[in-house]
Design a protein around this motif. Structure first.
Motif, PDB file in Angstrom:
ATOM      1  N   UNK A  38       0.841  -1.213   0.000  1.00  0.00           N
ATOM      2  CA  UNK A  38       0.000   0.000   0.000  1.00  0.00           C
ATOM      3  C   UNK A  38       0.866   1.249   0.000  1.00  0.00           C
ATOM      4  N   UNK A  39       1.940   1.234   0.773  1.00  0.00           N
ATOM      5  CA  UNK A  39       2.823   2.400   0.847  1.00  0.00           C
ATOM      6  C   UNK A  39       3.438   2.722  -0.504  1.00  0.00           C
ATOM      7  N   UNK A  40       3.581   1.718  -1.348  1.00  0.00           N
ATOM      8  CA  UNK A  40       4.130   1.915  -2.699  1.00  0.00           C
ATOM      9  C   UNK A  40       3.031   2.165  -3.730  1.00  0.00           C
ATOM     10  N   UNK A  41       1.773   2.211  -3.274  1.00  0.00           N
ATOM     11  CA  UNK A  41       0.662   2.401  -4.197  1.00  0.00           C
ATOM     12  C   UNK A  41       0.283   1.142  -4.944  1.00  0.00           C
ATOM     13  N   UNK A  42       0.769  -0.007  -4.474  1.00  0.00           N
ATOM     14  CA  UNK A  42       0.509  -1.291  -5.140  1.00  0.00           C
ATOM     15  C   UNK A  42      -0.683  -1.966  -4.459  1.00  0.00           C
ATOM     16  N   UNK A  43      -1.846  -1.365  -4.628  1.00  0.00           N
ATOM     17  CA  UNK A  43      -3.015  -1.829  -3.882  1.00  0.00           C
ATOM     18  C   UNK A  43      -3.519  -3.184  -4.356  1.00  0.00           C
ATOM     19  N   UNK A  44      -3.468  -3.422  -5.654  1.00  0.00           N
ATOM     20  CA  UNK A  44      -3.920  -4.722  -6.157  1.00  0.00           C
ATOM     21  C   UNK A  44      -3.068  -5.851  -5.593  1.00  0.00           C
ATOM     22  N   UNK A  45      -1.754  -5.628  -5.544  1.00  0.00           N
ATOM     23  CA  UNK A  45      -0.864  -6.655  -4.998  1.00  0.00           C
ATOM     24  C   UNK A  45      -1.173  -6.914  -3.527  1.00  0.00           C
ATOM     25  N   UNK A  46      -1.376  -5.827  -2.757  1.00  0.00           N
ATOM     26  CA  UNK A  46      -1.696  -5.989  -1.343  1.00  0.00           C
ATOM     27  C   UNK A  46      -3.017  -6.696  -1.133  1.00  0.00           C
ATOM     28  N   UNK A  47      -3.995  -6.351  -1.946  1.00  0.00           N
ATOM     29  CA  UNK A  47      -5.299  -6.997  -1.828  1.00  0.00           C
ATOM     30  C   UNK A  47      -5.196  -8.493  -2.137  1.00  0.00           C
ATOM     31  N   UNK A  48      -4.402  -8.837  -3.152  1.00  0.00           N
ATOM     32  CA  UNK A  48      -4.245 -10.240  -3.508  1.00  0.00           C
ATOM     33  C   UNK A  48      -3.597 -11.031  -2.373  1.00  0.00           C
ATOM     34  N   UNK A  49      -2.619 -10.421  -1.704  1.00  0.00           N
ATOM     35  CA  UNK A  49      -1.979 -11.079  -0.558  1.00  0.00           C
ATOM     36  C   UNK A  49      -3.023 -11.407   0.513  1.00  0.00           C
ATOM     37  N   UNK A  50      -3.878 -10.435   0.816  1.00  0.00           N
ATOM     38  CA  UNK A  50      -4.872 -10.638   1.872  1.00  0.00           C
ATOM     39  C   UNK A  50      -5.989 -11.577   1.427  1.00  0.00           C
ATOM     40  N   UNK A  51      -6.395 -11.519   0.161  1.00  0.00           N
ATOM     41  CA  UNK A  51      -7.435 -12.421  -0.321  1.00  0.00           C
ATOM     42  C   UNK A  51      -6.964 -13.870  -0.286  1.00  0.00           C
ATOM     43  N   UNK A  52      -5.704 -14.088  -0.643  1.00  0.00           N
ATOM     44  CA  UNK A  52      -5.143 -15.443  -0.581  1.00  0.00           C
ATOM     45  C   UNK A  52      -5.149 -15.953   0.851  1.00  0.00           C
ATOM     46  N   UNK A  53      -4.801 -15.066   1.801  1.00  0.00           N
ATOM     47  CA  UNK A  53      -4.811 -15.455   3.211  1.00  0.00           C
ATOM     48  C   UNK A  53      -6.231 -15.761   3.670  1.00  0.00           C
ATOM     49  N   UNK A  54      -7.192 -14.949   3.272  1.00  0.00           N
ATOM     50  CA  UNK A  54      -8.577 -15.150   3.708  1.00  0.00           C
ATOM     51  C   UNK A  54      -9.190 -16.406   3.093  1.00  0.00           C
ATOM     52  N   UNK A  55      -8.719 -16.809   1.926  1.00  0.00           N
ATOM     53  CA  UNK A  55      -9.188 -18.069   1.346  1.00  0.00           C
ATOM     54  C   UNK A  55      -8.761 -19.246   2.209  1.00  0.00           C
ATOM     55  N   UNK A  56      -7.573 -19.113   2.815  1.00  0.00           N
ATOM     56  CA  UNK A  56      -7.074 -20.176   3.693  1.00  0.00           C
ATOM     57  C   UNK A  56      -7.713 -20.081   5.078  1.00  0.00           C
ATOM     58  N   UNK A  57      -7.958 -18.854   5.543  1.00  0.00           N
ATOM     59  CA  UNK A  57      -8.451 -18.644   6.908  1.00  0.00           C
ATOM     60  C   UNK A  57      -9.645 -17.686   6.885  1.00  0.00           C
ATOM     61  N   UNK A 109      -9.632  -9.887   8.149  1.00  0.00           N
ATOM     62  CA  UNK A 109     -10.711  -9.048   7.616  1.00  0.00           C
ATOM     63  C   UNK A 109     -10.501  -7.587   8.041  1.00  0.00           C
ATOM     64  N   UNK A 110     -10.027  -7.403   9.271  1.00  0.00           N
ATOM     65  CA  UNK A 110      -9.760  -6.049   9.763  1.00  0.00           C
ATOM     66  C   UNK A 110      -8.636  -5.401   8.961  1.00  0.00           C
ATOM     67  N   UNK A 111      -7.579  -6.153   8.711  1.00  0.00           N
ATOM     68  CA  UNK A 111      -6.458  -5.625   7.935  1.00  0.00           C
ATOM     69  C   UNK A 111      -6.903  -5.331   6.501  1.00  0.00           C
ATOM     70  N   UNK A 112      -7.787  -6.157   5.964  1.00  0.00           N
ATOM     71  CA  UNK A 112      -8.330  -5.879   4.636  1.00  0.00           C
ATOM     72  C   UNK A 112      -9.070  -4.542   4.647  1.00  0.00           C
TER      73      UNK A 112
END
Length: 405
Positions: free
Chosen positions: A72-91, A98-101
């Motif tokens: 996010x700090x680099x403006x790479x929001x899609x990449x950050x969202x993908x990281x969190x979506x992958x985690x949420x698919x597992x958990x 969800x809060x961090x998302x």
């Protein structure tokens, strides 16, 4: 130990690098090094270390959360969202993810989506948490829902946790500034400082913000007193460095240019010993602000344009003690451009303060006053309709002729 103060930040980086060379398999050391890189705005290095942990399927707490924040700090929001979506698919039942998302989506400027993520987190953790509560406050502020933001802040002020109380009073001070009542905001920062029984970086931050508001009111003696108190309560902390910034401008306001220069030189010496752009940006911004106060527009533009060039792509919060300085840098550079008659460049800076995602949340005075300057520029460039619209927006915030009390 070195990581506790900004003065020894470089030493802390060296210590963690050396420790990791001796124990490359330590997830804890690698994670802490990544956080230190992020603190100094070395986001690419931080992402590299966190990716090592993630690709190794290491379950050290917070890896994906921190990785999304660095993206996010680099403006790479899609990449950050993908990281969190992958985690949420597992958990999918992980309320913190969800809060961090929600936090990530707020940084992206998507307040409605963020609030939906917070709703999912709340359903999984009915009792809530301070982080979840603060995330909702940010999203409400981004959506300009001041009433809802105030309700969250008031709930925090009655907590039995000092940090929650501190945060609540600080949040209330933010919306109070948006409404133009600077004196009341100063009182709320005093209440924030009083939530702790012993001085620390949080009390220093509250006093530094109060000092800055005193400076806004041209109460230079009060600004100096509050700045000195902030510096003494948390030496070598980031709030103490910011307090030096305020104290220098207050001394300049009192006509003590030599004292202001001495403070700037001290801050420059501290910044020169730090790797990265964080300290040098603060120092360069101060040099530009002092030049502007002295009527040296060319130097002000040069120094503050340099400071603006050192900003990260997106403003992020670190340790809840260092907040994004995008808005004040852009605002002051806009004032310098305006003083130099460079209206379009000034318009660009003030527009950034008004329109850019959430950076302005932390500096509401610059946010509101940017509307005033944009109205001036619109008037000078023949856009009468735009000037009327901007003056109306300005008056909605500060109805008393735009003069903060």
């Amino acid at each position: 130990r070195y990581s506790r103060t900004w003065r020894t930040y470089a030493l802390s980086l060296d210590a963690f690098r050396t420790a990791l060379e001796l124990d490359p398999g330590s997830a804890g050391l690698r994670y802490q090094l990544a956080l230190l890189y992020g603190r100094g705005e070395f986001y690419e290095a931080a992402i590299s270390e966190l990716d090592v942990l993630r690709k190794a399927n290491n379950r050290y707490v917070g890896i994906e959360h921190s990785l999304a924040n660095m993206h996010a700090a680099r403006g790479e929001f899609e990449e950050g969202q993908q990281v969190l979506q992958t985690l949420l698919q597992k958990e999918p039942q992980n309320w913190m993810s969800h809060t961090v998302m929600g936090w990530h989506l707020t940084s992206w400027g998507k307040s409605e989506d963020a609030l939906a993520a917070y709703d999912r987190a709340s359903a999984l953790r009915p009792g809530g948490s301070l982080f979840l509560q603060s995330g909702r406050w940010r999203a409400r502020m981004l959506a300009h829902d001041w009433q809802a933001a105030d309700a969250i802040a008031r709930e925090q002020t009655v907590s039995n946790v000092p940090y929650a109380q501190w945060l609540g009073f600080k949040h209330l001070a933010t919306t109070t500034m948006l409404r133009g009542n600077i004196s009341e905001a100063r009182a709320l920062f005093e209440q924030a400082a009083a939530t702790y029984s012993e001085p620390n970086a949080f009390t220093a931050m509250a006093r530094q913000r109060s000092a800055w508001l005193s400076l806004e009111q041209n109460n230079y003696a009060q600004a100096i007193e509050e700045s000195e108190r902030a510096e003494s309560e948390a030496p070598d902390s980031w709030p103490a460095w910011e307090a030096m910034f305020v104290r220098a401008l207050a001394e300049q306001g009192r006509g003590h240019a030599d004292v202001a220069d001495d403070i700037a030189a001290s801050l420059g010496d501290l910044a020169s010993k730090q790797p990265g752009a964080v300290g040098s940006r603060l120092h360069t911004h101060l040099l530009g602000a002092l030049a502007l106060a002295r009527g040296d527009t060319a130097t002000a533009i040069e120094q503050m344009a340099t400071a603006a060039g050192l900003l990260s792509e997106i403003g992020v919060v670190w340790d809840f003690q260092r907040e994004p300085d995008h808005a004040p840098v852009w605002f002051d550079l806009g004032r310098a451009y305006l003083a130099g008659g460079q209206l379009e460049l000034a318009r660009d800076m003030f527009t950034r303060v008004v329109e850019r995602r959430l950076e302005h949340i932390y500096f509401p005075v610059q946010f509101v006053r940017s509307h005033h300057y944009l109205a001036q520029i619109a008037q000078q460039t023949g856009d009468d309709a735009g000037a009327r619209r901007l003056r109306s927006q300005y008056a909605d915030f500060w109805p008393d002729s735009g003069a903060a009390r």
